[in-house]
Design a protein around this motif. Structure first.
Motif, mmCIF file in Angstrom:
data_model
loop_
_atom_site.group_PDB
_atom_site.id
_atom_site.type_symbol
_atom_site.label_atom_id
_atom_site.label_comp_id
_atom_site.label_asym_id
_atom_site.label_seq_id
_atom_site.Cartn_x
_atom_site.Cartn_y
_atom_site.Cartn_z
ATOM 1 N N LEU A 1 0.815 -1.217 0.000
ATOM 2 C CA LEU A 1 0.000 0.000 0.000
ATOM 3 C C LEU A 1 0.845 1.261 0.000
ATOM 4 N N LEU A 2 2.039 1.200 0.568
ATOM 5 C CA LEU A 2 2.938 2.359 0.498
ATOM 6 C C LEU A 2 3.385 2.625 -0.936
ATOM 7 N N ASP A 3 3.512 1.570 -1.733
ATOM 8 C CA ASP A 3 3.947 1.706 -3.120
ATOM 9 C C ASP A 3 2.777 1.992 -4.061
ATOM 10 N N HIS A 4 1.650 1.325 -3.826
ATOM 11 C CA HIS A 4 0.463 1.507 -4.682
ATOM 12 C C HIS A 4 -0.752 1.135 -3.843
ATOM 13 N N PRO A 5 -1.679 2.050 -3.635
ATOM 14 C CA PRO A 5 -2.722 1.842 -2.624
ATOM 15 C C PRO A 5 -3.912 0.966 -3.020
ATOM 16 N N ARG A 6 -3.830 0.216 -4.092
ATOM 17 C CA ARG A 6 -4.989 -0.591 -4.488
ATOM 18 C C ARG A 6 -5.137 -1.825 -3.595
ATOM 19 N N MET A 7 -6.400 -2.204 -3.366
ATOM 20 C CA MET A 7 -6.704 -3.370 -2.534
ATOM 21 C C MET A 7 -8.003 -3.999 -3.019
ATOM 22 N N THR A 8 -8.020 -5.322 -3.034
ATOM 23 C CA THR A 8 -9.234 -6.083 -3.296
ATOM 24 C C THR A 8 -9.526 -6.924 -2.068
ATOM 25 N N LEU A 9 -10.779 -6.917 -1.624
ATOM 26 C CA LEU A 9 -11.227 -7.800 -0.556
ATOM 27 C C LEU A 9 -12.220 -8.784 -1.164
ATOM 28 N N MET A 10 -12.220 -10.026 -0.669
ATOM 29 C CA MET A 10 -13.126 -11.034 -1.209
ATOM 30 C C MET A 10 -13.695 -11.911 -0.096
ATOM 31 N N TRP A 11 -14.982 -12.197 -0.220
ATOM 32 C CA TRP A 11 -15.689 -13.115 0.656
ATOM 33 C C TRP A 11 -16.333 -14.172 -0.209
ATOM 34 N N CYS A 12 -16.408 -15.398 0.286
ATOM 35 C CA CYS A 12 -17.154 -16.431 -0.426
ATOM 36 C C CYS A 12 -17.928 -17.252 0.589
ATOM 37 N N SER A 13 -19.110 -17.627 0.184
ATOM 38 C CA SER A 13 -19.976 -18.425 1.028
ATOM 39 C C SER A 13 -19.601 -19.895 0.890
ATOM 40 N N PHE A 14 -19.487 -20.568 2.019
ATOM 41 C CA PHE A 14 -19.210 -21.997 2.023
ATOM 42 C C PHE A 14 -20.446 -22.789 2.441
ATOM 43 N N ASN A 15 -21.581 -22.091 2.585
ATOM 44 C CA ASN A 15 -22.794 -22.776 3.008
ATOM 45 C C ASN A 15 -23.794 -22.878 1.860
ATOM 46 N N ARG B 1 -26.148 -21.102 0.269
ATOM 47 C CA ARG B 1 -26.325 -20.116 -0.801
ATOM 48 C C ARG B 1 -24.965 -19.745 -1.406
ATOM 49 N N PRO B 2 -24.683 -20.186 -2.630
ATOM 50 C CA PRO B 2 -23.382 -19.866 -3.224
ATOM 51 C C PRO B 2 -23.302 -18.394 -3.627
ATOM 52 N N GLN B 3 -22.227 -17.742 -3.231
ATOM 53 C CA GLN B 3 -21.990 -16.365 -3.647
ATOM 54 C C GLN B 3 -20.547 -15.991 -3.370
ATOM 55 N N ILE B 4 -20.011 -15.157 -4.230
ATOM 56 C CA ILE B 4 -18.707 -14.529 -4.031
ATOM 57 C C ILE B 4 -18.943 -13.030 -4.135
ATOM 58 N N LEU B 5 -18.316 -12.278 -3.257
ATOM 59 C CA LEU B 5 -18.412 -10.821 -3.294
ATOM 60 C C LEU B 5 -17.007 -10.254 -3.182
ATOM 61 N N ARG B 6 -16.702 -9.303 -4.056
ATOM 62 C CA ARG B 6 -15.405 -8.619 -4.020
ATOM 63 C C ARG B 6 -15.631 -7.122 -3.941
ATOM 64 N N THR B 7 -14.765 -6.448 -3.195
ATOM 65 C CA THR B 7 -14.724 -4.988 -3.230
ATOM 66 C C THR B 7 -13.368 -4.588 -3.781
ATOM 67 N N TYR B 8 -13.400 -3.654 -4.708
ATOM 68 C CA TYR B 8 -12.181 -3.127 -5.333
ATOM 69 C C TYR B 8 -12.057 -1.664 -4.941
ATOM 70 N N GLY B 9 -10.847 -1.246 -4.625
ATOM 71 C CA GLY B 9 -10.661 0.154 -4.278
ATOM 72 C C GLY B 9 -9.242 0.438 -3.869
ATOM 73 N N THR B 10 -9.108 1.510 -3.138
ATOM 74 C CA THR B 10 -7.811 1.894 -2.594
ATOM 75 C C THR B 10 -7.902 1.824 -1.075
ATOM 76 N N ALA B 11 -6.743 1.686 -0.455
ATOM 77 C CA ALA B 11 -6.727 1.553 1.004
ATOM 78 C C ALA B 11 -5.599 2.384 1.594
ATOM 79 N N ARG B 12 -5.788 2.702 2.837
ATOM 80 C CA ARG B 12 -4.749 3.423 3.581
ATOM 81 C C ARG B 12 -4.501 2.688 4.884
#
Length: 180
Positions: free
Chosen positions: A67-81, A83-94
């Motif tokens: 993040l000091l070099d480039h502030p991009r970050m992706t977070l991801m969650w996936c359901s293991f139960n 209801r199948p679903q994957i959710l990602r958030t894309y953005g920058t972080a500090r």
């Protein structure tokens, strides 16, 4: 089948809250990409475009250096139960450190994690959902308490020594500024 959104809906927020595990992905401009699993109920959705999580001490400190070099970050969650679903958030972080003025305000909104090293705050630029049809069913047995015991046994001074000895640079040699 993937859908994209500008921000988190209430349904997205409920999905995130229900997941016991998430993954964080970062990369500097050059070098290795890092993907880390996170648990310990360490994350909170602050609003429709902001997520924060407290980062515990670990064997590496890649996210901080990336993040000091480039502030991009992706977070991801996936359901293991059911209801199948994957959710990602894309953005920058500090990065917020315990030495920073903002730490106290953010830490009050997050769980107390022994050996907390940073708080990462992601500003969401895009949310994406996808099916998750290939993600296996898995059952949560419980949280591991190993890291909590490790940090408690070391105490604040021992954790700080660990940061100094093992967490000041990424695998590619980028500084992490865990200690200044």
């Amino acid at each position: 089948m993937g859908k994209q959104f500008a921000e988190l809906s209430y349904a997205h927020q409920a999905f995130i809250t229900a997941q016991p595990l998430f993954f964080t992905g970062t990369a500097a401009r050059d070098g290795k990409v890092n993907i880390s699993p996170k648990g310990m109920d360490s994350l909170r959705v602050l609003d429709a475009t902001t997520i924060a999580y407290v980062n515990a001490t670990g064997s590496g400190n890649e996210t901080a250096g990336h993040l000091l070099d480039h502030p991009r970050m992706t977070l991801m969650w996936c359901s293991f139960n059911k209801r199948p679903q994957i959710l990602r958030t894309y953005g920058t972080a500090r990065t917020i450190h315990p030495r920073d003025a903002e730490w106290r305000v953010l830490a009050a909104q997050l769980p107390d994690v022994p050996g907390a090293r940073q708080i990462y705050v992601q500003s969401i630029e895009m949310v994406q959902t996808s099916c998750g049809y290939a993600v296996p069913f898995m059952e949560l047995v419980g949280e591991r308490d190993t890291l909590r015991h490790w940090a408690d046994d070391k105490g604040p001074d021992g954790v700080a020594t660990y940061w100094k000895d093992r967490n000041q640079a990424t695998l590619d040699g980028l500084p992490t500024k865990v200690i200044e």
